[in-house]
Design an enzyme around this catalytic site. Structure first.
Site, mmCIF file in Angstrom:
data_model
loop_
_atom_site.group_PDB
_atom_site.id
_atom_site.type_symbol
_atom_site.label_atom_id
_atom_site.label_comp_id
_atom_site.label_asym_id
_atom_site.label_seq_id
_atom_site.Cartn_x
_atom_site.Cartn_y
_atom_site.Cartn_z
ATOM 1 N N TRP A 34 0.838 -1.206 0.000
ATOM 2 C CA TRP A 34 0.000 0.000 0.000
ATOM 3 C C TRP A 34 0.875 1.260 0.000
ATOM 4 O O TRP A 34 1.845 1.367 0.750
ATOM 5 C CB TRP A 34 -0.921 0.004 1.236
ATOM 6 C CG TRP A 34 -1.687 1.274 1.341
ATOM 7 C CD1 TRP A 34 -2.749 1.645 0.589
ATOM 8 C CD2 TRP A 34 -1.411 2.366 2.225
ATOM 9 N NE1 TRP A 34 -3.169 2.908 0.941
ATOM 10 C CE2 TRP A 34 -2.362 3.373 1.951
ATOM 11 C CE3 TRP A 34 -0.445 2.598 3.216
ATOM 12 C CZ2 TRP A 34 -2.398 4.592 2.631
ATOM 13 C CZ3 TRP A 34 -0.474 3.804 3.885
ATOM 14 C CH2 TRP A 34 -1.444 4.781 3.602
ATOM 15 N N ASP A 43 -16.078 11.228 -2.501
ATOM 16 C CA ASP A 43 -15.414 9.961 -2.161
ATOM 17 C C ASP A 43 -16.149 9.357 -0.963
ATOM 18 O O ASP A 43 -17.321 9.667 -0.710
ATOM 19 C CB ASP A 43 -13.918 10.228 -1.911
ATOM 20 C CG ASP A 43 -13.032 9.030 -2.219
ATOM 21 O OD1 ASP A 43 -13.109 8.056 -1.452
ATOM 22 O OD2 ASP A 43 -12.283 9.043 -3.217
ATOM 23 N N ARG A 103 -9.450 -3.520 7.600
ATOM 24 C CA ARG A 103 -10.073 -2.195 7.680
ATOM 25 C C ARG A 103 -11.500 -2.328 8.242
ATOM 26 O O ARG A 103 -12.434 -1.730 7.721
ATOM 27 C CB ARG A 103 -10.106 -1.519 6.307
ATOM 28 C CG ARG A 103 -10.122 0.002 6.404
ATOM 29 C CD ARG A 103 -10.554 0.670 5.108
ATOM 30 N NE ARG A 103 -10.310 2.102 5.147
ATOM 31 C CZ ARG A 103 -10.880 2.982 4.358
ATOM 32 N NH1 ARG A 103 -11.740 2.594 3.429
ATOM 33 N NH2 ARG A 103 -10.615 4.255 4.462
ATOM 34 N N TRP A 105 -14.829 2.830 -7.962
ATOM 35 C CA TRP A 105 -15.153 1.492 -7.436
ATOM 36 C C TRP A 105 -13.968 1.020 -6.593
ATOM 37 O O TRP A 105 -12.963 0.573 -7.125
ATOM 38 C CB TRP A 105 -15.401 0.538 -8.596
ATOM 39 C CG TRP A 105 -15.817 -0.848 -8.219
ATOM 40 C CD1 TRP A 105 -15.064 -1.802 -7.607
ATOM 41 C CD2 TRP A 105 -17.099 -1.448 -8.449
ATOM 42 N NE1 TRP A 105 -15.788 -2.950 -7.444
ATOM 43 C CE2 TRP A 105 -17.043 -2.761 -7.957
ATOM 44 C CE3 TRP A 105 -18.286 -1.000 -9.042
ATOM 45 C CZ2 TRP A 105 -18.121 -3.637 -8.032
ATOM 46 C CZ3 TRP A 105 -19.351 -1.873 -9.113
ATOM 47 C CH2 TRP A 105 -19.267 -3.179 -8.607
ATOM 48 N N ASP A 106 -14.114 1.115 -5.280
ATOM 49 C CA ASP A 106 -12.993 0.824 -4.382
ATOM 50 C C ASP A 106 -13.093 -0.607 -3.851
ATOM 51 O O ASP A 106 -14.136 -1.264 -3.950
ATOM 52 C CB ASP A 106 -13.038 1.835 -3.222
ATOM 53 C CG ASP A 106 -11.669 2.111 -2.623
ATOM 54 O OD1 ASP A 106 -10.739 1.324 -2.880
ATOM 55 O OD2 ASP A 106 -11.540 3.101 -1.888
ATOM 56 N N CYS A 123 -10.280 0.972 -8.262
ATOM 57 C CA CYS A 123 -9.428 1.354 -7.135
ATOM 58 C C CYS A 123 -9.421 0.201 -6.150
ATOM 59 O O CYS A 123 -10.429 -0.483 -5.982
ATOM 60 C CB CYS A 123 -9.995 2.619 -6.480
ATOM 61 S SG CYS A 123 -9.123 3.138 -4.988
ATOM 62 N N ASP A 138 -2.461 5.439 -3.340
ATOM 63 C CA ASP A 138 -2.842 6.465 -2.365
ATOM 64 C C ASP A 138 -1.681 7.402 -2.078
ATOM 65 O O ASP A 138 -1.840 8.374 -1.338
ATOM 66 C CB ASP A 138 -3.330 5.818 -1.065
ATOM 67 C CG ASP A 138 -4.778 5.373 -1.184
ATOM 68 O OD1 ASP A 138 -5.410 5.692 -2.203
ATOM 69 O OD2 ASP A 138 -5.272 4.694 -0.258
HETATM 70 C C1 DGJ Z 1 -8.877 3.926 -0.557
HETATM 71 C C2 DGJ Z 1 -8.674 4.698 -1.825
HETATM 72 O O1 DGJ Z 1 -7.462 4.329 -2.420
HETATM 73 C C3 DGJ Z 1 -8.730 6.178 -1.507
HETATM 74 O O2 DGJ Z 1 -8.469 6.911 -2.666
HETATM 75 C C4 DGJ Z 1 -10.062 6.523 -0.920
HETATM 76 O O3 DGJ Z 1 -11.059 6.342 -1.871
HETATM 77 C C5 DGJ Z 1 -10.313 5.672 0.308
HETATM 78 N N1 DGJ Z 1 -10.136 4.282 0.048
HETATM 79 C C6 DGJ Z 1 -11.702 5.894 0.852
HETATM 80 O O4 DGJ Z 1 -11.975 5.088 1.907
#
Ligand code: DGJ
Length: 739
Positions: free
Chosen positions: A198, A366, A443, A477-478, A526, A548
């Site tokens: 990460w 977001d 998380r 879309w995370d 994402c 990130d």
């Molecule tokens: C992880 C993503 O990479 C970020 O850009 C953001 O959208 C956060 N999640 C939001 O929780």
């Protein structure tokens, strides 16, 4: 492009050839698919078979009593295990006798114009392509293996996949099945791959290929940033601009494995496909089958530049969903680093006003907008607007934002559920889990079981309920955790090892349905930044959040790595805060912007106060982004310098008229050496004017002699003395236009 001819009794040779490469194999007298050539284009590829000689070896185990033939020394197309090949096989299965010995031999072939069906897996689009399908059969146990090879007229890409089918009346247990095997002749190879974690994604590592088996893989349920689904074997002498390289990636987003095994005769076996770890598949009697994901292979003798260009051109033209492939991307203001969870509809509208002032195209809300989501411990799964902070609902908010002349974007994390959510309370069995064990949280969340069609249908309904308002232009879309306890309440015990892959099939079905229903919505992939950056996701979503980490120094190495196989058209970048929230580095707006200047999706994620502080510079860069948005689609990207301290990139527009150079110097050293940017792909006799000056350069001079860096025009220097800007993390942009 595909030719074949019979060469004697029961024997046949196949050749796939275009202007980029030739690939040749034959059916041996024993019925084995024997690999003959993968490399530069041959004028008569079928003739390779005529000169083929097998080496006679001593002290070997002889394949089924065939004198002097040991499969362990034989280059093959889809090798199996258990007779006389001791290397890792392309597949392994257990038959009803309880052993794993299969010998699939040649049965038939067909050639298609176009491609064939992949059972709902994503695949590269089939325009200007031919596909060879060769069928093998193990008659003893009724196992059929179908090998598919696709070659396009215009691209240096070979696509391969395999389908295994059970024609017997007993179950066959598949232990693993790779998409492709490449048995390459001995050479002095380095393995080049991308590793990370990460906020530190896409680090390139180049190591001598050792004897034994070199493996990169993911068992995280995503393609992952730990080991990206990409492996290149590069000749020791290969550099950015020359040398032979074989490189592979997958059109797949789940657990993968790439291995390179140096055998006892120095031959190299490259396997690419689904990770055998945590995988099994039951092939049901009388017709059960398994389709592997598609593997994409590049051969080049033009070094890493040639390899990257082959991937970039292909991904844009045959992976990126139409019509976005050719569409300039909107600039955006994203609320994440501006407000995190401290967000409500009033703040969104204030930021929307800022977005208008900045001149960006889109406001993206977001995380934090849905019911009870005030931090990351709760609410994933409950996709309705928070009744207090977003009391007027998303359709109302989207409309207000659009009335300001902006597009509207919204964040979702559909694949996840917090135990603290209405969804989990109603359907605890919808989360991945195994009986009797406490689930591991990531998380604070669990992964929904997308191997279940009821979960997929539910998620479609949730997203559809919001997207159908018609005012949403973009979805981020995370996906923010790796998978554990990968089990499904909907499958019997003997199918639990299938859950990982069935999850991917469910995910692809969901995003296929959504992107088909909403063809004008721009989806951005994402996964905690770049934890699922692969060509599977990019087959549905035209762009991906890269990392990130928006610190420009970190981004330089992320782009240097990612661009090995991904075009910048699909990599999103934004200007984030300084000091950077991940590593605390302080950098200027210019450097922060320029590190993402050549990415097609560009934007900002800053608080109102930060925006006000740098308003005019941000306005300048957003205006420049808007003006250059069409340029940043479909052009050519070159890494000119990728030193630890100096980086220089070139981006040439598709019409080859405008050439941008971005130069970054990380730490400032006194009395430092001057680097030279040797530009690429210019017209040798063309004249190029450096914008903002009256200086004109000849193309060949810029390519052969190069541009001294930093390039300072004589009017900027006093008395023509050498000049070096001072200060760390400096960046410069130069624009050349062909006259
Ligand atoms: C992880 C993503 O990479 C970020 O850009 C953001 O959208 C956060 N999640 C939001 O929780």
């Amino acid at each position: 492009m595909i030719t074949t001819k019979a060469i004697g009794e029961n024997q046949r040779v196949f050749a796939l050839s275009n202007s980029h490469f030739s690939y040749v194999f034959r059916v041996s007298p024993e019925g084995i698919l024997e690999h003959l050539h993968y490399g530069g284009t041959l004028s008569s590829p079928l003739e390779v078979a005529a000169h083929h000689r097998r080496t006679q070896r001593h002290a070997i185990t002889e394949f089924e009593g065939t004198p002097h033939l040991s499969l362990t020394g034989l280059p093959q197309e889809y090798p199996s295990f258990g007779t006389s090949d001791y290397r890792f096989p392309a597949f392994q299965a257990r038959n009803s006798d309880g052993n794993t010995v299969f010998v699939p031999l040649y049965k038939s072939y067909r050639i298609l114009d176009g491609k064939s069906d992949m059972d709902s897996l994503p695949q590269a689009r089939g325009e200007g392509v031919q596909t060879l399908i060769v069928t093998l059969e193990d008659a003893l146990h009724g196992l059929e293996v179908e090998l598919r090879y696709s070659i396009w007229e215009d691209f240096g890409i070979l696509a391969r996949s395999s389908r295994l089918m059970n024609h017997s009346d007993a179950v066959i247990h598949l232990h693993h099945a790779y998409s492709s095997a490449l048995d390459l002749p001995p050479d002095d190879y380095d393995a080049v791959h991308l590793w990370g974690t990460w906020s530190r994604e896409m680090n390139k590592e180049r190591v001598p290929l050792p004897r034994g088996r070199f493996v990169i893989d993911s068992a995280k349920g995503t393609s992952s940033s730990t080991h990206v689904p990409f492996l290149a074997l590069a000749q020791k002498s290969a550099s950015e601009s020359r040398g032979r390289i074989y490189a592979s990636t997958l059109v797949y987003s789940g657990n993968h494995s790439f291995s390179a095994e140096v055998g006892e005769f120095d031959d190299v076996r490259l396997l690419a496909g689904i990770n055998p770890l945590g995988f099994q598949w039951q092939l049901s009697p009388n017709g059960g089958q398994f389709m592997t994901p598609e593997a994409l292979h590049v051969f080049t003798d033009q070094g890493f530049r040639g390899m990257s260009h082959s991937f970039h051109n292909f991904v844009r033209a045959r992976i990126t969903p139409e019509p976005f492939a050719a569409k300039p991307r909107p600039t955006y203001l994203n609320t994440w680093e501006a407000a995190y969870f401290d967000i409500d509809q009033d703040k969104v509208l204030l930021l929307a006003d800022k977005a208008v002032e900045l001149g960006v195209d889109m406001l993206v809300v977001d995380d934090g907008w849905f019911k009870g989501r005030e931090d990351d411990t709760t609410s994933l799964g409950d996709w309705t607007a928070d009744p207090v902070r977003f009391s007027k609902g998303i359709p109302w908010l989207a409309k207000q934002v659009r009335k300001k002349g902006l597009k509207f974007g919204l964040w979702f994390e559909p694949e996840m559920v917090n135990p603290q959510s209405d969804l989990f309370k109603a359907h605890p069995e919808w989360a991945l889990h195994v009986p009797g064990r406490k689930p591991s949280l990531g998380r604070n969340q669990l992964t929904l079981d997308l191997s279940r069609s009821d979960v997929v249908d539910h998620l479609y309904g949730q997203l559809d309920a919001i997207l159908s308002c018609g005012d949403i232009d973009y979805v981020k879309w995370d996906m923010n955790r790796n998978m554990t306890e990968v089990g499904s309440a909907a499958l019997p015990p003997d199918r639990q090892q299938e859950v990982g892959h069935r999850y991917m099939l469910g995910l692809y079905a969901l995003i296929d349905r959504l992107t088909t229903a909403y063809p004008n919505v721009l989806f951005e992939n994402c996964a905690s930044g770049g934890n699922r950056m692969d060509l599977g996701m990019l087959s549905y979503f035209p762009q991906t959040w890269t990392s990130d980490l928006c610190d420009p120094v970190g981004r330089l190495s992320i782009i240097n790595g990612a661009s090995l196989f991904l075009p910048l058209d699909c990599l999103a970048a934004y200007v984030g805060p300084s000091p950077n929230h991940q590593n605390g580095r302080i950098t200027s707006i210019d450097t922060r912007f320029l590190a993402g200047a050549f990415n097609a999706p560009r934007g900002i994620s800053l608080s109102e106060a930060d925006i006000d502080q740098d308003l005019s510079r941000l306005q300048h860069w957003m205006a420049w982004s808007k003006q250059t948005a069409p340029d940043m689609i479909g052009g050519r990207f070159d890494r000119l310098i990728t030193d630890d301290n100096e980086v220089c990139w070139q981006y040439m527009t598709a019409d080859r008229v405008t050439v941008y150079l971005a130069y970054f110097s990380i730490l400032s050293h006194p009395n430092a050496p001057f680097w030279r940017a040797r530009m690429q792909g210019l017209e040798r006799l063309g004249d190029y004017r450096l914008e903002g000056t009256d200086q004109i350069f000849r193309g060949d001079a810029l390519m052969e002699s190069g541009l001294p860096l930093p390039y300072v025009t004589t009017s900027q220097t006093s008395a023509n003395v050498d000049y070096m800007p001072k200060g760390d993390f400096s960046a410069a942009l130069m624009t050349f236009r062909k006259l």
